[in-house]
Design a protein around this motif. Structure first.
Motif, PDB file in Angstrom:
ATOM      1  N   THR A   1     -62.551  -6.730  16.159  1.00  0.00           N
ATOM      2  CA  THR A   1     -61.742  -7.060  14.988  1.00  0.00           C
ATOM      3  C   THR A   1     -61.099  -5.807  14.395  1.00  0.00           C
ATOM      4  OG1 THR A   1     -63.353  -8.805  14.546  1.00  0.00           O
ATOM      5  CG2 THR A   1     -61.741  -8.352  12.823  1.00  0.00           C
ATOM      6  N   ALA A   2     -61.856  -4.730  14.312  1.00  0.00           N
ATOM      7  CA  ALA A   2     -61.296  -3.502  13.744  1.00  0.00           C
ATOM      8  C   ALA A   2     -60.200  -2.931  14.644  1.00  0.00           C
ATOM      9  CB  ALA A   2     -62.410  -2.477  13.518  1.00  0.00           C
ATOM     10  N   LEU A   3     -60.417  -2.953  15.963  1.00  0.00           N
ATOM     11  CA  LEU A   3     -59.386  -2.433  16.873  1.00  0.00           C
ATOM     12  C   LEU A   3     -58.099  -3.251  16.768  1.00  0.00           C
ATOM     13  CD1 LEU A   3     -61.484  -1.583  20.077  1.00  0.00           C
ATOM     14  CD2 LEU A   3     -60.383   0.050  18.542  1.00  0.00           C
ATOM     15  N   GLU A   4     -58.255  -4.577  16.569  1.00  0.00           N
ATOM     16  CA  GLU A   4     -57.073  -5.440  16.457  1.00  0.00           C
ATOM     17  C   GLU A   4     -56.374  -5.286  15.103  1.00  0.00           C
ATOM     18  OE1 GLU A   4     -57.883  -9.625  17.237  1.00  0.00           O
ATOM     19  OE2 GLU A   4     -59.259  -9.020  18.823  1.00  0.00           O
ATOM     20  N   GLN A   5     -57.157  -5.271  14.029  1.00  0.00           N
ATOM     21  CA  GLN A   5     -56.568  -5.414  12.691  1.00  0.00           C
ATOM     22  C   GLN A   5     -56.417  -4.098  11.923  1.00  0.00           C
ATOM     23  OE1 GLN A   5     -58.652  -8.449  10.494  1.00  0.00           O
ATOM     24  NE2 GLN A   5     -58.534  -9.921  12.161  1.00  0.00           N
TER      25      GLN A   5
ATOM     26  N   ILE B   1     -64.881   3.901  10.581  1.00  0.00           N
ATOM     27  CA  ILE B   1     -65.866   2.834  10.424  1.00  0.00           C
ATOM     28  C   ILE B   1     -67.018   3.154  11.355  1.00  0.00           C
ATOM     29  CG2 ILE B   1     -66.364   0.366  10.678  1.00  0.00           C
ATOM     30  CD1 ILE B   1     -63.321  -0.123  10.493  1.00  0.00           C
ATOM     31  N   CYS B   2     -68.206   3.200  10.810  1.00  0.00           N
ATOM     32  CA  CYS B   2     -69.385   3.433  11.626  1.00  0.00           C
ATOM     33  C   CYS B   2     -70.047   2.092  11.901  1.00  0.00           C
ATOM     34  CB  CYS B   2     -70.325   4.368  10.871  1.00  0.00           C
ATOM     35  SG  CYS B   2     -71.889   4.569  11.689  1.00  0.00           S
ATOM     36  N   GLU B   3     -70.036   1.693  13.168  1.00  0.00           N
ATOM     37  CA  GLU B   3     -70.694   0.435  13.570  1.00  0.00           C
ATOM     38  C   GLU B   3     -72.166   0.746  13.780  1.00  0.00           C
ATOM     39  OE1 GLU B   3     -72.923  -1.838  15.641  1.00  0.00           O
ATOM     40  OE2 GLU B   3     -72.000  -0.408  17.025  1.00  0.00           O
ATOM     41  N   ALA B   4     -73.025   0.124  12.975  1.00  0.00           N
ATOM     42  CA  ALA B   4     -74.458   0.431  13.056  1.00  0.00           C
ATOM     43  C   ALA B   4     -75.288  -0.854  12.998  1.00  0.00           C
ATOM     44  CB  ALA B   4     -74.846   1.388  11.922  1.00  0.00           C
ATOM     45  N   PHE B   5     -74.782  -1.873  13.643  1.00  0.00           N
ATOM     46  CA  PHE B   5     -75.495  -3.151  13.689  1.00  0.00           C
ATOM     47  C   PHE B   5     -76.617  -3.106  14.720  1.00  0.00           C
ATOM     48  CE2 PHE B   5     -71.321  -5.391  12.426  1.00  0.00           C
ATOM     49  CZ  PHE B   5     -71.666  -5.364  11.096  1.00  0.00           C
ATOM     50  N   ASP B   6     -77.413  -4.154  14.704  1.00  0.00           N
ATOM     51  CA  ASP B   6     -78.516  -4.312  15.642  1.00  0.00           C
ATOM     52  C   ASP B   6     -78.124  -5.237  16.800  1.00  0.00           C
ATOM     53  OD1 ASP B   6     -81.128  -4.084  16.578  1.00  0.00           O
ATOM     54  OD2 ASP B   6     -81.800  -5.833  15.455  1.00  0.00           O
ATOM     55  N   LYS B   7     -77.454  -6.331  16.469  1.00  0.00           N
ATOM     56  CA  LYS B   7     -77.163  -7.380  17.461  1.00  0.00           C
ATOM     57  C   LYS B   7     -75.884  -7.059  18.242  1.00  0.00           C
ATOM     58  CE  LYS B   7     -80.217 -10.622  15.838  1.00  0.00           C
ATOM     59  NZ  LYS B   7     -81.089  -9.580  15.271  1.00  0.00           N
TER      60      LYS B   7
ATOM     61  N   VAL C   1     -63.503  -8.205   7.807  1.00  0.00           N
ATOM     62  CA  VAL C   1     -63.453  -6.821   8.297  1.00  0.00           C
ATOM     63  C   VAL C   1     -62.277  -6.060   7.688  1.00  0.00           C
ATOM     64  CG1 VAL C   1     -62.951  -5.412  10.351  1.00  0.00           C
ATOM     65  CG2 VAL C   1     -64.714  -7.180  10.451  1.00  0.00           C
ATOM     66  N   LYS C   2     -61.102  -6.674   7.713  1.00  0.00           N
ATOM     67  CA  LYS C   2     -59.908  -5.977   7.225  1.00  0.00           C
ATOM     68  C   LYS C   2     -60.012  -5.700   5.722  1.00  0.00           C
ATOM     69  CE  LYS C   2     -54.936  -5.876   7.472  1.00  0.00           C
ATOM     70  NZ  LYS C   2     -53.691  -6.614   7.598  1.00  0.00           N
ATOM     71  N   GLU C   3     -60.419  -6.720   4.988  1.00  0.00           N
ATOM     72  CA  GLU C   3     -60.531  -6.566   3.526  1.00  0.00           C
ATOM     73  C   GLU C   3     -61.544  -5.483   3.163  1.00  0.00           C
ATOM     74  OE1 GLU C   3     -63.032  -7.304   0.111  1.00  0.00           O
ATOM     75  OE2 GLU C   3     -63.398  -8.774   1.706  1.00  0.00           O
TER      76      GLU C   3
END
Lengths: 64, 267
Positions: free
Chosen positions: B191-195, B175-181, B165-167
């Motif tokens: 992960t994004a909020l942390e890193q 960051i647009c989160e557009a996953f299904d699961k 995620v960080k890399e």
């Protein structure tokens, strides 16, 4: 303790992990902020909840 | 006075929009003044932005970009052209969000997905029959280049995990989160909020079925996290994902991303 804007009575000596499992949250599908800071998943068992804490729990559901 | 005509700043002695149109085009050309198409003549003021578009004629590249962006509110385009947005997941949400962000001219889009286009995607995702079997990244990039050739579209075929995620997303405004699961959604958000503490995240949760459109909202549960959707209607056996509500949610996410690029943090 305030959870998602609602005041809740807190039982003593409860970790964040205890609280979340008691409330039947699926820990793989949530993000939790405590007093404005994201709580890393690995810390859920180390965070002891206090009366003055403010929790924000976001639960994700499938679809996209 | 100085007026921007079809993207070029120039001095003019003409006093009205239609005088400019008559000097360079035809009476039936489209006239757009400061983001609004006008049917009645209007006086010009210093620094007005004017586009005169002849229907059916292909303009040169520089003129084309200014004509495409002519319906924007003045000076909005310059700001969103500097925007950098990463889209994680190119399904019903991500593909439609990418199309909208390309249309408004977000300057840098980064598209990440590991999957290929398959027939069950076509009920809601922005792909065509001819894309079946193609990586979603390539199929979407092809469309975006036809919609707006003036933006940078970067792609990566990758499965997103806590490890990358960080890399992948460092340096992006949003960051647009557009996953299904749902577990993948939670993994990326956590992960994004942390890193990546300076990234804003715009996520989607709850848009399956054909329940009321009006249940879908944009919320800001955390300072860096926005969640769009009804928060309840998950995709499951007996409740499928359908284009209208998925696109309503995608529209919420795209508009929140636009607002953030323009400095508006409130939902």
């Amino acid at each position: 303790m305030k959870v998602n804007g609602t005041v809740e009575r807190l039982k003593k000596d409860q970790t964040l992990y205890d609280y979340l499992t008691l409330k039947n949250f699926d820990l793989t599908k949530i993000a939790v902020e405590c007093n404005g800071n994201i709580v890393p998943k690995a810390d859920y068992k180390n965070v002891i909840l206090k009366e003055e804490d403010t929790l924000e729990i976001v639960r994700f559901v499938g679809g996209g | 006075m100085n007026v921007i005509i079809n993207g070029k700043e120039q001095k003019t002695t003409y006093q009205t929009a239609f005088q400019v149109r008559d000097s360079i085009g035809n009476p039936d050309d489209i006239v757009i003044l400061n983001g609004f198409q006008i049917n009645q003549d209007s006086p010009l003021a210093e620094n007005d932005i004017l586009s005169i578009i002849r229907k059916g004629v292909m303009p040169d590249e520089e003129e084309l970009e200014s004509m495409m962006m002519a319906r924007h509110t003045p000076y909005v385009h310059q700001r969103i052209k500097k925007g950098k947005v990463a889209i994680a997941g190119l399904g019903g949400l991500g593909s439609n969000i990418a199309v909208m962000l390309a249309r408004i001219g977000v300057g840098h889009l980064f598209l990440v997905d590991f999957d290929i286009v398959e027939p069950s995607n076509l009920n809601r995702q922005s792909y065509y029959v001819r894309h079946l079997g193609m990586p979603k990244t390539a199929a979407l990039k092809e469309q975006l280049e036809e919609i707006n050739p003036f933006i940078t579209v970067e792609t990566r075929v990758a499965k997103i995990s806590e490890e990358n995620v960080k890399e992948l997303f460092e340096g992006y405004d949003v960051i647009c989160e557009a996953f299904d699961k749902p577990d993948a959604k939670a993994m990326l958000v956590n992960t994004a909020l942390e890193q990546l503490p300076y990234c804003k995240i715009v996520s989607g949760s709850g848009m399956a079925g054909y329940d009321s459109s009006n249940l879908i909202q944009t919320r800001r549960p955390m300072k860096q996290l926005y969640v769009c959707g009804d928060l309840e209607n998950e995709a499951k056996v007996g409740r499928g994902l359908m284009a209208p509500r998925v696109q309503i949610c995608a529209g919420h996410q795209a508009n929140m991303i636009l607002r953030l690029l323009l400095g508006q943090e409130e939902v």
